[in-house]
Write a protein that holds these residues in place. Structure first.
Motif, mmCIF file in Angstrom:
data_model
loop_
_atom_site.group_PDB
_atom_site.id
_atom_site.type_symbol
_atom_site.label_atom_id
_atom_site.label_comp_id
_atom_site.label_asym_id
_atom_site.label_seq_id
_atom_site.Cartn_x
_atom_site.Cartn_y
_atom_site.Cartn_z
ATOM 1 N N UNK A 91 -11.496 0.200 1.545
ATOM 2 C CA UNK A 91 -11.576 -1.247 1.440
ATOM 3 C C UNK A 91 -10.625 -1.763 0.361
ATOM 4 N N UNK A 92 -10.571 -1.087 -0.786
ATOM 5 C CA UNK A 92 -9.684 -1.527 -1.861
ATOM 6 C C UNK A 92 -8.215 -1.389 -1.466
ATOM 7 N N UNK A 93 -7.880 -0.276 -0.805
ATOM 8 C CA UNK A 93 -6.498 -0.091 -0.376
ATOM 9 C C UNK A 93 -6.106 -1.145 0.662
ATOM 10 N N UNK A 94 -7.007 -1.428 1.594
ATOM 11 C CA UNK A 94 -6.719 -2.446 2.603
ATOM 12 C C UNK A 94 -6.580 -3.827 1.963
ATOM 13 N N UNK A 95 -7.464 -4.130 0.994
ATOM 14 C CA UNK A 95 -7.397 -5.428 0.323
ATOM 15 C C UNK A 95 -6.094 -5.599 -0.439
ATOM 16 N N UNK A 96 -5.615 -4.533 -1.069
ATOM 17 C CA UNK A 96 -4.382 -4.641 -1.845
ATOM 18 C C UNK A 96 -3.198 -4.994 -0.956
ATOM 19 N N UNK A 97 -3.242 -4.550 0.294
ATOM 20 C CA UNK A 97 -2.150 -4.860 1.224
ATOM 21 C C UNK A 97 -2.369 -6.223 1.880
ATOM 22 N N UNK A 98 -3.580 -6.453 2.391
ATOM 23 C CA UNK A 98 -3.846 -7.689 3.134
ATOM 24 C C UNK A 98 -3.827 -8.926 2.251
ATOM 25 N N UNK A 99 -4.300 -8.792 0.991
ATOM 26 C CA UNK A 99 -4.434 -9.961 0.125
ATOM 27 C C UNK A 99 -3.497 -9.937 -1.079
ATOM 28 N N UNK A 100 -2.707 -8.869 -1.201
ATOM 29 C CA UNK A 100 -1.732 -8.793 -2.280
ATOM 30 C C UNK A 100 -0.319 -8.764 -1.743
ATOM 31 N N UNK A 101 -0.002 -7.701 -1.006
ATOM 32 C CA UNK A 101 1.354 -7.521 -0.493
ATOM 33 C C UNK A 101 1.677 -8.546 0.594
ATOM 34 N N UNK A 102 0.768 -8.712 1.561
ATOM 35 C CA UNK A 102 1.054 -9.613 2.690
ATOM 36 C C UNK A 102 1.279 -11.064 2.243
ATOM 37 N N UNK A 103 0.369 -11.683 1.457
ATOM 38 C CA UNK A 103 0.645 -13.064 1.022
ATOM 39 C C UNK A 103 1.928 -13.186 0.200
ATOM 40 N N UNK A 104 2.200 -12.179 -0.656
ATOM 41 C CA UNK A 104 3.417 -12.236 -1.470
ATOM 42 C C UNK A 104 4.660 -12.257 -0.586
ATOM 43 N N UNK A 105 4.704 -11.408 0.438
ATOM 44 C CA UNK A 105 5.865 -11.372 1.328
ATOM 45 C C UNK A 105 5.943 -12.613 2.211
ATOM 46 N N UNK A 106 4.792 -13.094 2.673
ATOM 47 C CA UNK A 106 4.794 -14.284 3.533
ATOM 48 C C UNK A 106 5.352 -15.486 2.781
ATOM 49 N N UNK A 107 4.864 -15.701 1.558
ATOM 50 C CA UNK A 107 5.342 -16.852 0.784
ATOM 51 C C UNK A 107 6.801 -16.664 0.396
ATOM 52 N N UNK A 108 7.195 -15.425 0.097
ATOM 53 C CA UNK A 108 8.606 -15.178 -0.240
ATOM 54 C C UNK A 108 9.501 -15.512 0.954
ATOM 55 N N UNK A 109 9.123 -15.056 2.145
ATOM 56 C CA UNK A 109 9.930 -15.332 3.333
ATOM 57 C C UNK A 109 9.899 -16.802 3.707
ATOM 58 N N UNK A 110 8.819 -17.503 3.329
ATOM 59 C CA UNK A 110 8.692 -18.930 3.646
ATOM 60 C C UNK A 110 9.642 -19.768 2.788
#
Length: 272
Positions: A91-110
């Motif tokens: 759960x922690x590993x999934x959260x780090x990607x879904x709520x850490x890495x993914x939002x960071x990349x989405x906003x960066x690409x936006x």
């Protein structure tokens, strides 16, 4: 189960005593909540794929879906009595990607790609702070002295809510169509602020503390229904409003926590 065939051969060669010491495989009950966690992880990663394609509406929706699934997996584990250390780590590993890495990349690409240096640093700060928050949570799992948890509060902004808050400029940009909300400098500063709130020691309200009085409970039910209707008709304005309301509740959380601690001190006898 043991994934390494060499380790399996060694275990069988060592005899039944060694085999009994090996960690048992996951039971079927434990598979259900872990499968939900895996689905949340896939949803968060798919949000990155949508962002690369320039479809930021679907990218945000994918991360929000990951947040909903993240709220289900823990409850499913408790309901099925299938809480395992494996599930907690997954759960922690999934959260780090879904709520850490993914939002960071989405906003960066936006929008943050317009400022390659500052924008990338802001994205990194958000992702790193999300991982640090989750690491701090795991480190405190076996700690008895947790004042915030004992009082029914969380420490800092939870990772799924942090991901939702960092999308606030994107909500407003999609809802209004105004380019001012996509200003990369403003968005960079906003991401750093949310990153700080995630790793801060600010007490934040947990679900267990949200106990409306009896005379307001029907109103709360009606409010939830109206919020769902608003999400279906005006999703982006509604998500922005929910984010703003949550931010306004943060000072209230600090005030309520202060009152709870003062009451505890009043009812706790002085040590001899």
């Amino acid at each position: 189960m043991i994934d390494d065939p060499a380790a399996q051969d060694e275990a069988f060669a060592a005899g039944p005593g060694a085999r009994r010491r090996l960690a048992p495989g996951l039971s079927m009950r434990a598979v259900v909540p872990n499968a939900i966690t895996a689905a949340a992880l896939c949803s968060g990663l798919t949000g990155i794929r949508f962002a690369i394609a320039g479809d930021f509406d679907k990218a945000v929706q994918a991360v929000i879906l990951a947040g909903l699934l993240d709220g289900i997996d823990g409850r499913a584990a408790r309901l099925l009595k299938a809480q395992t250390r494996f599930g907690a780590e997954l759960d922690s590993l999934a959260d780090s990607i879904s709520f850490g890495v993914a939002p960071a990349l989405i906003v960066y690409l936006w929008t943050l790609h317009q400022l390659p240096s500052l924008g990338w640093i802001a994205s990194l700060a958000f992702a790193i702070c999300c991982v640090l928050r989750l690491a701090r949570f795991n480190a405190r799992l076996d700690t008895l002295d947790q004042p915030h948890k004992a009082a029914g509060f969380l420490t800092g902004v939870p990772a799924p809510l942090g991901a939702g808050l960092t999308f606030l400029p994107l909500y407003l940009s999609i809802a209004s169509g105004r380019p001012e909300f996509a200003n990369p400098v403003m968005v960079s500063l906003w991401m750093v602020l949310i990153a700080f709130l995630m790793i801060s020691s600010i007490p934040t309200l947990a679900w267990s503390r949200m106990r409306p009085p009896a005379h307001l409970r029907l109103g709360v039910i009606a409010l939830v229904g109206l919020t769902m209707a608003a999400l279906l008709t005006e999703p982006w304005f509604t998500l922005a409003a929910i984010s703003i309301v949550y931010l306004l509740l943060l000072p209230l959380s600090v005030i309520i926590y202060g009152k709870v601690k003062r009451q505890d001190r009043m009812h706790t006898p002085d040590a001899p």
